[in-house]
Design a protein around this motif. Structure first.
Motif, PDB file in Angstrom:
ATOM      1  N   UNK A 120       0.831  -1.206   0.000  1.00 28.21           N
ATOM      2  CA  UNK A 120       0.000   0.000   0.000  1.00 28.21           C
ATOM      3  C   UNK A 120       0.867   1.259   0.000  1.00 28.21           C
ATOM      4  N   UNK A 121       1.943   1.241   0.768  1.00 26.83           N
ATOM      5  CA  UNK A 121       2.863   2.380   0.776  1.00 26.83           C
ATOM      6  C   UNK A 121       3.384   2.666  -0.630  1.00 26.83           C
ATOM      7  N   UNK A 122       3.828   1.599  -1.294  1.00 24.20           N
ATOM      8  CA  UNK A 122       4.383   1.771  -2.640  1.00 24.20           C
ATOM      9  C   UNK A 122       3.306   2.275  -3.592  1.00 24.20           C
ATOM     10  N   UNK A 123       2.099   1.761  -3.451  1.00 22.11           N
ATOM     11  CA  UNK A 123       0.995   2.200  -4.309  1.00 22.11           C
ATOM     12  C   UNK A 123       0.685   3.677  -4.089  1.00 22.11           C
ATOM     13  N   UNK A 124       0.781   4.156  -2.852  1.00 19.04           N
ATOM     14  CA  UNK A 124       0.562   5.578  -2.567  1.00 19.04           C
ATOM     15  C   UNK A 124       1.667   6.418  -3.192  1.00 19.04           C
ATOM     16  N   UNK A 125       2.905   5.945  -3.082  1.00 17.11           N
ATOM     17  CA  UNK A 125       4.023   6.667  -3.679  1.00 17.11           C
ATOM     18  C   UNK A 125       3.832   6.799  -5.191  1.00 17.11           C
ATOM     19  N   UNK A 126       3.325   5.763  -5.824  1.00 18.44           N
ATOM     20  CA  UNK A 126       3.128   5.800  -7.263  1.00 18.44           C
ATOM     21  C   UNK A 126       1.935   6.656  -7.661  1.00 18.44           C
ATOM     22  N   UNK A 127       0.822   6.495  -6.962  1.00 15.41           N
ATOM     23  CA  UNK A 127      -0.440   7.075  -7.428  1.00 15.41           C
ATOM     24  C   UNK A 127      -0.819   8.394  -6.776  1.00 15.41           C
ATOM     25  N   UNK A 128      -0.313   8.663  -5.556  1.00 19.01           N
ATOM     26  CA  UNK A 128      -0.682   9.868  -4.797  1.00 19.01           C
ATOM     27  C   UNK A 128      -2.111   9.817  -4.257  1.00 19.01           C
ATOM     28  N   UNK A 129      -2.836   8.767  -4.469  1.00 18.87           N
ATOM     29  CA  UNK A 129      -4.230   8.728  -4.036  1.00 18.87           C
ATOM     30  C   UNK A 129      -4.534   7.417  -3.313  1.00 18.87           C
ATOM     31  N   UNK A 130      -5.255   7.557  -2.180  1.00 14.20           N
ATOM     32  CA  UNK A 130      -5.529   6.378  -1.363  1.00 14.20           C
ATOM     33  C   UNK A 130      -6.445   5.385  -2.053  1.00 14.20           C
ATOM     34  N   UNK A 131      -7.478   5.883  -2.726  1.00  8.24           N
ATOM     35  CA  UNK A 131      -8.409   4.947  -3.362  1.00  8.24           C
ATOM     36  C   UNK A 131      -7.735   4.198  -4.510  1.00  8.24           C
TER      37      UNK A 131
END
Length: 203
Positions: free
Chosen positions: A51-62
Motif C-alpha cells: 500500500x505504501x508503494x501504491x501511494x508513492x506511485x499514485x498519490x491517491x488512497x483509493x
C-alpha cells in the motif's frame, strides 16, 4: 545368422509418453498449489508495504487500494510463475509496478486525470495503523514533490532498502539510470530543504 530385434509397439511408446506427461502435469499442479499457499500466507505480511508503494506511485488512497487489490489477485492468478525460495515481496512489488505502469497509470493519462497534492493524500481516516501513519508523515511528505521516476527509486532504495541492482531489475532499467535518478532526487530534496536546514544538518 541374422539377429531378430524385438519391436516395440507404437501404443507402448505412446502410453509411456502419456504417463510422463501426466506426471509433469501433476507436478506442475502440485507446485502451483504450493505456491498459492505460500503467496496467500505472505500477502498479509506485505499488504502495508504494498500500500505504501501504491501511494508513492499514485498519490491517491483509493487508487492505492485498487492497486493493492489488483496485485493480490494477479499474484494468485500467476502463482505458477513464482519461483519457490525467492523473495515474495520483490515479486509482489514487480507485479504492482507493472499493473500501475501498464494499466492504471496509462488509463488515467488517457482520461486526463491528474494527481492530488500531498496534504490531501496524507489525510488518514483513522483506520490506518500507526506504522503507516508515521511512514506517511516522515517519508511521503519529503518525496511527494519529486517526479514519479525519482520518487519510485527513492522509495525502493531508501525506504524498502533494495539494492541498486534489485531496483534496476524491478523497474527494468539500467543500474546507471537508478543511480542518476537517486542523485537527482537527493539534489532536489537538498534544494527544497533550504539553506537554513542544510547548514543545520552540516553542524
Amino acid at each position: 545368422m541374422p539377429v531378430a530385434y524385438p519391436t516395440v509397439p507404437a501404443y507402448s511408446q505412446s502410453k509411456r509418453s502419456k504417463q510422463s506427461s501426466d506426471r509433469v502435469a501433476r507436478s506442475d499442479a502440485e507446485a502451483t498449489i504450493a505456491n498459492e499457499q505460500e503467496i496467500r500466507a505472505g500477502l498479509s505480511q506485505h499488504l502495508t508495504r504494498l500500500w505504501r508503494y501504491a501511494v508513492v506511485l499514485s498519490h491517491q488512497r483509493d487508487v492505492a487500494d485498487d492497486l493493492v487489490q489488483a496485485t493480490c489477485v494477479r499474484a494468485l492468478e500467476r502463482a505458477n510463475q513464482f519461483a519457490h525460495g525467492t523473495r515474495l515481496d520483490r515479486w509482489l512489488f514487480s507485479i504492482l509496478h507493472s499493473i500501475w505502469l501498464n494499466e492504471v497509470r496509462s488509463r488515467r493519462v488517457r482520461m486526463g486525470q491528474g494527481f492530488v497534492d500531498a496534504d490531501e493524500t496524507l489525510v488518514f481516516d483513522g483506520q490506518r495503523d500507526t506504522e503507516t501513519h508515521v511512514f506517511a508523515n516522515q517519508v511521503l511528505r519529503q518525496v511527494q514533490a519529486l517526479p514519479e521516476a525519482q520518487r519510485t527509486v527513492v522509495f525502493l532504495a531508501y525506504v524498502e532498502e533494495l539494492s541498486y541492482r534489485e531496483v534496476a531489475d524491478l523497474l527494468d532499467i539500467p543500474i546507471g539510470t537508478v543511480m542518476s535518478r537517486l542523485a537527482a532526487a537527493r539534489a532536489k530534496l537538498a534544494a527544497s530543504a533550504g539553506p537554513g536546514r542544510q547548514e543545520g544538518s552540516a553542524q
